[in-house]
Design an enzyme around this catalytic site. Sequence first.
Site, PDB file in Angstrom:
ATOM      1  CD  GLU A  46      -2.637   1.058   2.567  1.00 10.75           C
ATOM      2  OE1 GLU A  46      -3.527   2.031   2.836  1.00 10.75           O
ATOM      3  OE2 GLU A  46      -2.399   0.026   3.501  1.00 10.75           O
ATOM      4  CE  LYS A 115      -7.274   0.983   3.607  1.00  9.62           C
ATOM      5  NZ  LYS A 115      -5.900   1.303   4.407  1.00  9.62           N
ATOM      6  CB  CYS A 173      -4.611  -2.180   3.995  1.00  5.12           C
ATOM      7  SG  CYS A 173      -3.643  -2.442   5.929  1.00  5.12           S
TER       8      CYS A 173
END
Length: 681
Positions: A46, A115, A173
């Site tokens: 990330e 994300k 994540c």
Amino acid sequence: MKYSILRAAAVSPSLRVADCAYNADQIVSCIREAHSKAARLLVFPELCITGYSCGDLFAQDSLMKASREALLRIAEQTKDLGILSVVGLPLAVGGVRYNVAAFVNKGEVLAIMPKVYIPNYGEFYERRWFSPPLRGVPDAVYLSEDMCEVPFGVNIMLQEKDESLLKVAAEICEDAWTPFSPSVRHALNGASVIANLSASNEVVGKAVYRRNLVSSLSAKEISAYVYCDAGRGESSTDMVFSGHNIIALNGSVMAESALFDDCGKLLLADIDLERISQDRLRTTTFASCREDFVDDSYRTVIFELDENPFGEGEAAASGIGFQSAASHASGQAESLVPPVDAHPFVPEGKEERSARSHAVIEMQAEGLVKRLSHIGARGAVVGLSGGLDSTLALLVCCRAFDKLGLDRKGILAVTMPCFGTTSRTKGNAYALAESCRCTLKEVDIKESVLSHFRDIGQDQEKHDVTYENAQARERTQVLMDMANQSGGLVIGTGDLSELALGWCTYGGDQMSMYGVNASIPKSLVRHLVSYFSDEAESKGDPRLASVLRDILATPVSPELLPPSAGEISQKTEEIVGPYELHDFFLYNVLRWGFSPSKVYFLARMAFSGRPAQDFDGEYTDEIILRWLKVFYRRFFAQQFKRSCMPDGAKVGTVSLSPRGDWRMPSDASAALWLAELDRIG
């Protein structure tokens, strides 16, 4: 990609926080190394272009511009490479800053996925800098004046041009840690591979949780999951990052990096996309869930990979283009990573193998306990030959009787010597029954069989199939009648491998009242008996341990032909082939539904160049192909024996029960499968 095998990789490169130019150079270097090692998918951590731990520097316009320029430079400097790379960076779109994953392939940025869930608890405070993709998110972004618009959004799928099974999507994540991860929707909408770009800091116990999370996601999504974590290069002001990278497939961890030890090192694993496809087809509830979550808003972006080094065309079929198992060199294009497991039914590690053996034996015994309890039987009858299968059956009976609190004297072990019985196997049968404290009875069936030969006009010097099968059927008759006398059950001894090959006599050892070994492959039978031997040794029973060791050392044989100089003359594996090969074929044919050519390809990866068990010399291509043809011929021709097989508990993922896992017409033709093998050689 003939065999649908994709080499995937994850890497946590050496980074400098906020140094986009340096980080871009490291990323490009990793992409080139991955491509040279035959990887065709590479996942980075990330925000790897800037570093995850930049803090309020994310609000600096200079950093944002530098990260965008670095992304374009990464694309430009890898334009000669047909590898799909997934890199992380911050990106401002329409006045909103997102934490994104960018897909790069052959000089182009193909798609960008933001994300979804932005953490703002504990040590994480990403909402200070990044926003979730809410309403009004644009469908595309422009990264430079000379570049076409790039698809942007959550509902994007990337599909390889020549491989319909390869569909890639990403989550970042925290997305994976939420109750309903975006990857679940991706999988239900067709994604077979999920890339997770992560920056998961290390705290005590988190690595185990992370590993379980990744394997669980790949299991319930029936997907490959490539998880890439931030590494040492991040700031340690408030957190420490370990570079814990994981590649999982259908719930199994294929590869995992060591914590704090693999900075810049590629983690590689070969993903068999057919395993995903076959499991999704087999698991009908997956399709049911898909109906509830199909999203027409998903967009598909096509990309193109360089030639896959595995299984391309006739060269691969003839064995050109990869190394044998004996000369396997991890990471090279010629070999699969990890190596193909030659013994898929048997765990490699001693501790895991012991745990598996214990679990299987318990299931066998519990199945028998239920059956004995249900019918009120207080006895069991086992035909004890002194061979592996009947030994395991007797030991399982003992375990079941102990669970029920029954006297082992209620187990009648019957040894029935005939024309092929040797003193070694007969002696072991006696010693085993005595050590197990069972009731032993010898019934010599020679005169009964000879009488039967006279009745049907069979020449006793003609050692044909009638000569052999008459003995097996006579033994079954004896066992059935003795079970009636004692009010017990005839316990079947035949194993899964014998059922697959039809290596049993119809109406003879094919028949029993409960088959405790019915789902145990021959390669596992050996380890289960070995487990009992070790157990006996640890409990201070050296006599039982000794006889079990000798049984393990005895050649596998039905002992139906007269011995030669007192030794076993009829060795099963010389007739039907090595059981370790047949068990490998059985697993890949039944568990995964692979084509004959792919089974051959994988078998060569696993066995070529290795010493053959119980045979002189090595496994050659010709030997592997020969026995694979035998497997298919026998498997199709012998289905009628399996169609009426007795009950027996399923203990593994492969079973041939006609009431459960395997329903096949007894007159199905093997021509299609054999024709494919004939084209190989």
